[in-house]
Design a protein around this motif. Structure first.
Motif, PDB file in Angstrom:
ATOM      1  N   TYR A   4       0.820  -1.202   0.000  1.00 35.97           N
ATOM      2  CA  TYR A   4       0.000   0.000   0.000  1.00 35.97           C
ATOM      3  C   TYR A   4       0.857   1.256   0.000  1.00 35.97           C
ATOM      4  CZ  TYR A   4      -3.791  -3.126   1.291  1.00 35.97           C
ATOM      5  OH  TYR A   4      -4.717  -4.135   1.296  1.00 35.97           O
ATOM      6  N   ILE A   5       0.309   2.288  -0.595  1.00 30.26           N
ATOM      7  CA  ILE A   5       0.881   3.624  -0.508  1.00 30.26           C
ATOM      8  C   ILE A   5      -0.143   4.475   0.224  1.00 30.26           C
ATOM      9  CG2 ILE A   5       1.571   5.698  -1.753  1.00 30.26           C
ATOM     10  CD1 ILE A   5       2.537   3.972  -4.000  1.00 30.26           C
ATOM     11  N   LEU A   6       0.311   5.147   1.253  1.00 29.81           N
ATOM     12  CA  LEU A   6      -0.536   6.042   2.023  1.00 29.81           C
ATOM     13  C   LEU A   6       0.059   7.439   1.912  1.00 29.81           C
ATOM     14  CD1 LEU A   6      -2.770   6.671   4.113  1.00 29.81           C
ATOM     15  CD2 LEU A   6      -1.095   6.056   5.891  1.00 29.81           C
ATOM     16  N   THR A   7      -0.715   8.357   1.375  1.00 27.61           N
ATOM     17  CA  THR A   7      -0.287   9.747   1.274  1.00 27.61           C
ATOM     18  C   THR A   7      -1.067  10.532   2.311  1.00 27.61           C
ATOM     19  OG1 THR A   7       0.084   9.454  -1.092  1.00 27.61           O
ATOM     20  CG2 THR A   7       0.006  11.710  -0.273  1.00 27.61           C
ATOM     21  N   VAL A   8      -0.353  11.181   3.216  1.00 31.90           N
ATOM     22  CA  VAL A   8      -0.960  11.894   4.328  1.00 31.90           C
ATOM     23  C   VAL A   8      -0.678  13.386   4.167  1.00 31.90           C
ATOM     24  CG1 VAL A   8      -0.981  12.130   6.838  1.00 31.90           C
ATOM     25  CG2 VAL A   8      -0.623   9.890   5.816  1.00 31.90           C
ATOM     26  N   PHE A   9      -1.720  14.203   4.356  1.00 34.08           N
ATOM     27  CA  PHE A   9      -1.589  15.641   4.228  1.00 34.08           C
ATOM     28  C   PHE A   9      -1.818  16.290   5.591  1.00 34.08           C
ATOM     29  CE2 PHE A   9      -3.261  13.861   0.323  1.00 34.08           C
ATOM     30  CZ  PHE A   9      -2.375  14.357  -0.625  1.00 34.08           C
ATOM     31  N   GLY A  10      -1.011  17.277   5.910  1.00 35.57           N
ATOM     32  CA  GLY A  10      -1.180  17.980   7.181  1.00 35.57           C
ATOM     33  C   GLY A  10      -0.151  19.074   7.343  1.00 35.57           C
ATOM     34  N   ASP A  11      -0.282  19.786   8.443  1.00 36.96           N
ATOM     35  CA  ASP A  11       0.651  20.850   8.772  1.00 36.96           C
ATOM     36  C   ASP A  11       1.642  20.285   9.782  1.00 36.96           C
ATOM     37  OD1 ASP A  11       1.858  23.311   8.994  1.00 36.96           O
ATOM     38  OD2 ASP A  11       0.371  24.118  10.383  1.00 36.96           O
ATOM     39  N   PHE A  12       2.628  19.580   9.287  1.00 36.76           N
ATOM     40  CA  PHE A  12       3.585  18.889  10.140  1.00 36.76           C
ATOM     41  C   PHE A  12       4.702  19.846  10.539  1.00 36.76           C
ATOM     42  CE2 PHE A  12       2.066  15.752   6.904  1.00 36.76           C
ATOM     43  CZ  PHE A  12       1.114  15.166   7.711  1.00 36.76           C
ATOM     44  N   LYS A  13       4.645  20.321  11.769  1.00 38.13           N
ATOM     45  CA  LYS A  13       5.607  21.315  12.250  1.00 38.13           C
ATOM     46  C   LYS A  13       6.971  20.698  12.578  1.00 38.13           C
ATOM     47  CE  LYS A  13       2.477  24.773  13.057  1.00 38.13           C
ATOM     48  NZ  LYS A  13       2.172  25.443  11.860  1.00 38.13           N
ATOM     49  N   THR A  14       6.975  19.438  13.005  1.00 34.51           N
ATOM     50  CA  THR A  14       8.235  18.788  13.377  1.00 34.51           C
ATOM     51  C   THR A  14       8.311  17.389  12.779  1.00 34.51           C
ATOM     52  OG1 THR A  14       7.353  17.731  15.371  1.00 34.51           O
ATOM     53  CG2 THR A  14       8.186  19.984  15.621  1.00 34.51           C
ATOM     54  N   GLY A  15       9.513  16.851  12.745  1.00 30.44           N
ATOM     55  CA  GLY A  15       9.702  15.478  12.288  1.00 30.44           C
ATOM     56  C   GLY A  15       9.110  14.479  13.265  1.00 30.44           C
ATOM     57  N   ILE A  17       6.153  14.405  14.573  1.00 30.72           N
ATOM     58  CA  ILE A  17       4.800  14.026  14.177  1.00 30.72           C
ATOM     59  C   ILE A  17       4.843  12.934  13.109  1.00 30.72           C
ATOM     60  CG2 ILE A  17       4.438  15.778  12.401  1.00 30.72           C
ATOM     61  CD1 ILE A  17       1.755  14.812  14.860  1.00 30.72           C
ATOM     62  N   CYS A  18       5.837  12.994  12.234  1.00 24.83           N
ATOM     63  CA  CYS A  18       6.001  11.953  11.215  1.00 24.83           C
ATOM     64  C   CYS A  18       6.243  10.603  11.883  1.00 24.83           C
ATOM     65  CB  CYS A  18       7.157  12.288  10.283  1.00 24.83           C
ATOM     66  SG  CYS A  18       6.984  13.860   9.429  1.00 24.83           S
ATOM     67  N   GLU A  19       7.077  10.602  12.901  1.00 23.16           N
ATOM     68  CA  GLU A  19       7.363   9.371  13.632  1.00 23.16           C
ATOM     69  C   GLU A  19       6.136   8.880  14.391  1.00 23.16           C
ATOM     70  OE1 GLU A  19      10.847  10.051  16.016  1.00 23.16           O
ATOM     71  OE2 GLU A  19      12.025  10.610  14.252  1.00 23.16           O
ATOM     72  N   GLU A  20       5.331   9.799  14.944  1.00 21.83           N
ATOM     73  CA  GLU A  20       4.110   9.414  15.647  1.00 21.83           C
ATOM     74  C   GLU A  20       3.131   8.730  14.700  1.00 21.83           C
ATOM     75  OE1 GLU A  20       2.240  12.466  18.060  1.00 21.83           O
ATOM     76  OE2 GLU A  20       4.201  13.267  18.576  1.00 21.83           O
ATOM     77  N   ILE A  21       2.986   9.271  13.505  1.00 22.46           N
ATOM     78  CA  ILE A  21       2.083   8.677  12.528  1.00 22.46           C
ATOM     79  C   ILE A  21       2.604   7.299  12.130  1.00 22.46           C
ATOM     80  CG2 ILE A  21       1.107   8.885  10.219  1.00 22.46           C
ATOM     81  CD1 ILE A  21       1.195  11.960  10.641  1.00 22.46           C
ATOM     82  N   TYR A  68      -3.206  14.256  11.403  1.00 26.14           N
ATOM     83  CA  TYR A  68      -3.184  14.707  10.008  1.00 26.14           C
ATOM     84  C   TYR A  68      -4.574  15.154   9.589  1.00 26.14           C
ATOM     85  CZ  TYR A  68      -4.261   9.690   9.698  1.00 26.14           C
ATOM     86  OH  TYR A  68      -4.774   8.433   9.889  1.00 26.14           O
ATOM     87  N   GLU A  69      -4.606  15.918   8.503  1.00 22.94           N
ATOM     88  CA  GLU A  69      -5.863  16.482   8.021  1.00 22.94           C
ATOM     89  C   GLU A  69      -6.617  15.515   7.117  1.00 22.94           C
ATOM     90  OE1 GLU A  69      -4.799  20.184   6.197  1.00 22.94           O
ATOM     91  OE2 GLU A  69      -3.768  20.854   8.007  1.00 22.94           O
ATOM     92  N   SER A  70      -5.901  14.848   6.223  1.00 26.66           N
ATOM     93  CA  SER A  70      -6.544  13.938   5.283  1.00 26.66           C
ATOM     94  C   SER A  70      -5.512  12.953   4.766  1.00 26.66           C
ATOM     95  CB  SER A  70      -7.176  14.719   4.132  1.00 26.66           C
ATOM     96  OG  SER A  70      -6.217  15.517   3.486  1.00 26.66           O
ATOM     97  N   PHE A  71      -6.010  11.917   4.078  1.00 30.44           N
ATOM     98  CA  PHE A  71      -5.100  10.913   3.519  1.00 30.44           C
ATOM     99  C   PHE A  71      -5.693  10.302   2.264  1.00 30.44           C
ATOM    100  CE2 PHE A  71      -7.727   8.402   6.435  1.00 30.44           C
ATOM    101  CZ  PHE A  71      -8.056   7.303   5.667  1.00 30.44           C
ATOM    102  N   ILE A  72      -4.807   9.708   1.478  1.00 23.36           N
ATOM    103  CA  ILE A  72      -5.193   8.908   0.318  1.00 23.36           C
ATOM    104  C   ILE A  72      -4.496   7.570   0.483  1.00 23.36           C
ATOM    105  CG2 ILE A  72      -5.060   8.638  -2.176  1.00 23.36           C
ATOM    106  CD1 ILE A  72      -4.892  11.728  -2.361  1.00 23.36           C
ATOM    107  N   LEU A  73      -5.266   6.501   0.442  1.00 25.87           N
ATOM    108  CA  LEU A  73      -4.732   5.146   0.571  1.00 25.87           C
ATOM    109  C   LEU A  73      -4.978   4.420  -0.739  1.00 25.87           C
ATOM    110  CD1 LEU A  73      -3.596   2.808   2.359  1.00 25.87           C
ATOM    111  CD2 LEU A  73      -5.980   2.296   2.946  1.00 25.87           C
ATOM    112  N   SER A  74      -3.926   3.816  -1.276  1.00 25.73           N
ATOM    113  CA  SER A  74      -4.098   3.043  -2.516  1.00 25.73           C
ATOM    114  C   SER A  74      -3.179   1.826  -2.486  1.00 25.73           C
ATOM    115  CB  SER A  74      -3.804   3.903  -3.745  1.00 25.73           C
ATOM    116  OG  SER A  74      -2.484   4.360  -3.721  1.00 25.73           O
ATOM    117  N   GLU A  75      -3.580   0.823  -3.246  1.00 18.34           N
ATOM    118  CA  GLU A  75      -2.747  -0.363  -3.361  1.00 18.34           C
ATOM    119  C   GLU A  75      -1.600  -0.051  -4.316  1.00 18.34           C
ATOM    120  OE1 GLU A  75      -3.076  -5.048  -4.618  1.00 18.34           O
ATOM    121  OE2 GLU A  75      -4.913  -3.929  -4.219  1.00 18.34           O
TER     122      GLU A  75
END
Length: 169
Positions: A4-15, A17-21, A68-75
Motif C-alpha cells: 500500500y501507498i498512504l499519502t498523508v496531508f497535514g501541517d507537520f511542524k516537526t519530524g 509528528i512523522c514518527e508518531e504517525i 493529520y488532516e486527510s489521507f489517500i490510501l491506494s494499493e
C-alpha cells in the motif's frame, strides 16, 4: 500480502509528528519495514499488510485524531507510476532492506516473527475496529455546540474536534 501507498496531508511542524504517525501505523504493517518520505506537508508511506484496504482505511479514520488532516490510501501495484529521484524511489519502495547513505527515516517492523502471531495482530486490530465502530456514535452539531457552550471548547476530544471540522466544511 498487499503493498500500500498512504499519502498523508497535514501541517507537520516537526519530524516528531512523522514518527508518531509511523508508530500509529505499525499494527497494520506486516512487511519488514514501514518506509516513508516527507516533504512540505505531505508524507508518503509504503508498507505491506495482510489486512484488507477497507479495514486499513477504517483504522486510519478512527485513529487519526489530530495527527493529520486527510489521507489517500491506494494499493501499490506495477501499474502505479511515480516520479521521484532514484535514491528516494529505491529507499521508499524496497520494503525488505535498509537504505544505505539515505537520510530518510525507516521504521523497522516491531514485534512478531511467527505467522500465527501476525494473524492474531490482524484479528485484534479488526476486532478493535469493530468494537470502536459499535461504540462511537457521531455526535450531532447541536450536541457538540451544547458541549462547547456548557464546558468550553477545550472539553472536546480530538474525535469530536475532527467531527466539528467536518461539519464546518
Amino acid at each position: 500480502m498487499k503493498k500500500y501507498i498512504l499519502t498523508v496531508f497535514g501541517d507537520f511542524k516537526t519530524g516528531k509528528i512523522c514518527e508518531e504517525i509511523a508508530f500509529a501505523l505499525s499494527p497494520l504493517v506486516d512487511s519488514t519495514h514501514l518506509k516513508f518520505q516527507y516533504t512540505n506537508g505531505v508524507l508518503i508511506f509504503h508498507f505491506a499488510s495482510e489486512m484488507d484496504m477497507s479495514d486499513i482505511h477504517e483504522f486510519l479514520e478512527v485513529t487519526s485524531y489530530e495527527l493529520y488532516e486527510s489521507f489517500i490510501l491506494s494499493e501499490y501495484t506495477d501499474k502505479v507510476s511515480v516520479f521521484m529521484s532514484q535514491d528516494i524511489k529505491e529507499h521508499l519502495f524496497d520494503l525488505d532492506n535498509m537504505s544505505e547513505d539515505c537520510s530518510y527515516v525507516v521504521v523497522p517492523k516491531q514485534g512478531r516473527t511467527e505467522m500465527d502471531d501476525m494473524e492474531e495482530d490482524d484479528e485484534f486490530v479488526a476486532l478493535l475496529l469493530n468494537e470502536l465502530k459499535g461504540k462511537l456514535k457521531q455526535p450531532t452539531i447541536d450536541q457538540l455546540l451544547d458541549k462547547i457552550s456548557s464546558q468550553g471548547i477545550e472539553s472536546l476530544t480530538p474525535y469530536e474536534k475532527g467531527i466539528l471540522d467536518n461539519y464546518s466544511k
